[in-house]
Design an enzyme around this catalytic site. Structure first.
Site, PDB file in Angstrom:
ATOM      1  N   LEU A 164       6.514   0.285  -2.408  1.00  0.00           N
ATOM      2  CA  LEU A 164       5.619  -0.385  -1.448  1.00  0.00           C
ATOM      3  C   LEU A 164       5.007  -0.660  -2.058  1.00  0.00           C
ATOM      4  O   LEU A 164       3.536  -1.766  -2.182  1.00  0.00           O
ATOM      5  CB  LEU A 164       5.378   0.183   0.123  1.00  0.00           C
ATOM      6  CG  LEU A 164       6.157   0.372   1.011  1.00  0.00           C
ATOM      7  CD1 LEU A 164       5.851   1.399   2.412  1.00  0.00           C
ATOM      8  CD2 LEU A 164       7.241  -0.593   1.522  1.00  0.00           C
ATOM      9  N   GLY A 205      -1.588   2.274  -5.847  1.00  0.00           N
ATOM     10  CA  GLY A 205      -2.899   2.306  -5.747  1.00  0.00           C
ATOM     11  C   GLY A 205      -3.847   3.221  -6.469  1.00  0.00           C
ATOM     12  O   GLY A 205      -3.343   4.034  -7.307  1.00  0.00           O
ATOM     13  N   ASP A 237     -13.439   4.066   2.314  1.00  0.00           N
ATOM     14  CA  ASP A 237     -12.895   3.201   1.667  1.00  0.00           C
ATOM     15  C   ASP A 237     -12.286   1.951   2.889  1.00  0.00           C
ATOM     16  O   ASP A 237     -11.072   1.788   2.418  1.00  0.00           O
ATOM     17  CB  ASP A 237     -12.270   3.953   0.622  1.00  0.00           C
ATOM     18  CG  ASP A 237     -11.746   2.978  -0.890  1.00  0.00           C
ATOM     19  OD1 ASP A 237     -12.228   1.837  -0.650  1.00  0.00           O
ATOM     20  OD2 ASP A 237     -10.339   3.325  -1.652  1.00  0.00           O
TER      21      ASP A 237
END
Length: 691
Positions: free
Chosen positions: A367, A370, A486
């Site tokens: 998917l 990061g 974050d």
């Protein structure tokens, strides 16, 4: 014929005989004043409340699969738990008593349950103020631990609740006036057939088990014994603890059974129950108890019984091949498990299940990638649940136990705007986190991928409201304060109905673990980091509010907080780097702030709404932490319940954001730029103490 007067029954004798007959019948059906026995509950005169019902076959179901509910069953008559007070004026001692019951807890999933059941003694049958979930339908957050409760209980707990100092997620505990147990042991029994060896039991396995609770009033000792229903009462109890119940059950009281559910679907059954004062509880007649449904086991193949080796070399080759396959399979599914992880058992997934769910972590299931790892889509083989599995590589050697405890605690977060964390798995050098799958991916893709259709203004405003509600829950409405650390568009996921949900928690905490507080690295994304972090290294709800302000501007303008190579404007520096907040502020000073909205909207938005959202983004992005609103104030502003204050006239520039890039307090290895972020849900969090 001799008429003997003694042969005639007088009317009052007939009445006495009938009364005795009725009393005998009542004793046979349920019990006399000091004892009772229910071999199944068909026709039993129990007092039920909440979700509790008696099924047609006689099973007492305290709770069904409905989430966040409770159920109670009471023996209807009160019992006298004290001896008459002595003539010398000393306090009366509590009477001895004994109870036994057969129960079964059937969960929809093999790894998680919720939340357990309990036998209890209470002064009243009114449990309306008790809470479900971790409170087991006995107490609530206000009265838990109060001596005025006068409640004694034995809990069969299937969820680890750190706030109650639970030892694990599968234990038996003795409770007095609250859910912090005076004694607790992992569920199991000492098997007399094997010389008293301890054998573990899984409370929510669906199998019938029996519990004995014996209180010795003279010695003031409580004994609790647990065993499978087909095993006789072990000689050695699971728990033996000195507890004086005289101040607790100091008069007449009711005995009952209670259970509750949390977020996981679970049924709590009781099949039989007996009780007695001043003696052992009457033994249950197992032949009369209702039966739990039997799960049919797979039959073993008989191929091995008929296949005969034709030659020794072929047999040897088969053995070698089999051993090689087993070694390969063991290495393929190898996990890292340590003894302390037993207490987090229900929240741990088997690596094999995650491997199968993701088709071996096939690249077609990827998917996103990061800063903290790769994310795969999967379908759990047992339940068919769609999940997202994040694989995080790490070299943390210190603090993993505390980090996993935080992951499990965060896994109890439940809010419509927070992505549920279902559990974890560990391998050497890798941590796997399992979340609910969000079919529409990250908000970042919808904002910045020009191959995707642009989001309309109403959808953007809905996303901003959702993230605000999620942060309010984390900061103020959960039992602990959670700082996300974050907040950004790539960490906001969209479910099937395009509702915004905050993703991932805890990863930055893993990388901070073990660092000196004065040299802790700042982990996050440039443009969302509050200026004070360069000096304080201390995350607070205010640092989340700053990141939320950058996020709001990003959603409204369709631009990242810092863009490299942008056109030269009043908000861009000499290198052509655009600071979005400065650009929006410049438009506000020129009296045209609504025009800063994303050009892809082609003007299809409400100018007043756009101005409010953009000014809110500026207010939340204020360089001074004390000038930022709380998330509760933010929600009020968005809902129109409070007027939005105008930015101060002296509030001219956000260039501190650009200066932060070269600040000594920011580790270049830990800070990323949004233009390079491709994670669909990378995030971080920290738990502070309870409220």
């Amino acid at each position: 014929m001799i008429d003997d007067p003694s042969m005639h029954l007088k009317p009052h004798s007939i009445v006495s005989f009938l009364v005795l007959l009725l009393l005998f019948h009542a004793a046979a059906a349920g019990g006399d004043g000091d004892q009772f026995r229910y071999d199944g509950f068909a026709g039993a005169a129990l007092d039920l409340d909440g979700m509790a019902v008696v099924e047609p076959d006689g099973k007492l179901m305290l709770t069904n699969v409905t989430s966040q509910m409770k159920g109670h069953a009471f023996h209807p008559a009160p019992l006298r738990f004290h001896h008459p007070p002595p003539a010398n004026g000393t306090a009366a001692a509590a009477r001895s008593f004994s109870t036994a019951f057969v129960f079964a807890i059937a969960a929809d999933y093999v790894t998680v349950s919720g939340n357990g059941l309990a036998f209890f003694v209470a002064p009243s049958k009114n449990m309306s103020t008790a809470s479900p979930s971790q409170f087991l339908g006995l107490f609530n957050s206000e009265n838990n631990g109060n001596a005025s409760n006068r409640v004694f209980a034995v809990e069969l707990d299937t969820i680890l609740n750190p706030e109650f100092r639970d030892i694990n997620s599968n234990h038996v505990g003795v409770d007095v006036n609250g859910l912090v147990s005076v004694a607790a042991e992992p569920a199991g029994y000492y098997d007399d057939a094997t010389g008293g060896a301890f054998k573990n039991l899984t409370l929510f396995s669906g199998a019938a088990m029996q519990v004995w609770v014996d209180y010795d009033g003279r010695a003031a000792v409580v004994n609790v014994t647990l065993a499978p229903v087909e095993v006789a009462k072990p000689r050695r109890p699971l728990i033996s603890v000195a507890v004086d119940l005289s101040p607790v059950v100091n008069g007449t009281a009711y005995v009952g059974l209670s259970s509750s559910t949390g977020p996981f679907h679970t049924r709590h059954y009781v099949l039989g129950w007996s009780f007695a004062m001043d003696g052992p509880a009457p033994p249950l007649d197992y032949a009369k108890l209702p039966k739990m449904p039997v799960v049919s086991a797979k039959r073993r193949s008989k191929a091995l019984d008929v296949v005969i080796p034709v030659a020794a070399p072929l047999l040897a080759l088969a053995v070698v091949a089999g051993v090689s396959f087993l070694v390969w399979r063991r290495l393929r599914y190898a996990e890292l498990r340590e003894d302390w992880e037993v207490e987090f058992g229900p929240h741990r997934f088997a690596y094999k299940d995650l491997f199968v769910a993701t088709a071996g972590f096939d690249g077609k299931r990827l998917l996103g990638v990061g800063g903290f790892g790769r994310v795969y889509r999967g379908v759990l083989p047992a339940s068919g649940t769609e999940v997202a599995v994040k694989i995080v590589s790490h070299d943390a050697k210190q603090g993993m136990r505390q980090f996993v405890a935080e992951v499990v605690s965060i896994g109890r977060l439940r809010h419509r705007n927070v992505v549920p964390l279902l559990g974890y798995c560990r391998r050497r050098g890798e941590l796997l986190l399992v979340y609910d799958y969000m079919p529409n991916g990250s908000l970042d893709r919808w904002l910045h991928d020009h191959g995707a259709p642009p989001l309309g203004w109403a959808q953007r405003l809905h996303a901003v409201r959702g993230v605000a509600a999620g942060l309010l829950y984390l900061h103020e409405d959960w039992e602990q304060v959670v700082v996300h650390r974050d907040v950004k568009a790539s960490n906001v996921l969209l479910d099937g109905e395009m509702n915004a949900r905050l993703g991932d928690f805890g990863l930055a905490r893993l990388y901070d673990r073990g660092a000196d507080p004065q040299t802790t690295r700042v982990v996050g994304t440039m443009g969302y980091l509050a200026p004070e972090l360069a000096h304080t290294r201390r995350v607070t709800p205010a640092t989340d509010v700053f990141a939320f302000g950058s996020f709001v501007l990003e959603v409204a303008c369709g631009r990242r907080p810092i863009e490299r190579g942008g056109a030269m404007t009043a908000a861009a520096d000499e290198d052509g780097q655009l600071v979005l907040a400065d650009w929006v502020l410049d438009r506000w000073h020129k009296g045209d702030i609504a025009a800063a909205a994303d050009a892809r909207l082609c003007g299809d938005y409400d100018a007043k709404e756009a101005a409010l959202v953009l000014k809110l983004g500026l207010l939340c992005s204020h360089p001074v932490a004390a000038a930022r609103p709380t998330m509760r104030q933010v929600v009020h502003f968005l809902d129109g319940d409070a007027p939005l204050p105008e930015p101060e006239p002296t509030y001219r520039s956000f260039t501190t954001l650009a200066m932060m890039q070269n600040a000594d307090g920011f580790d270049s290895c830990a800070v990323s730029y949004p233009s390079t972020a491709t994670s669909i849900d990378g995030a971080s969090s920290v738990l502070s103490g309870g409220r």
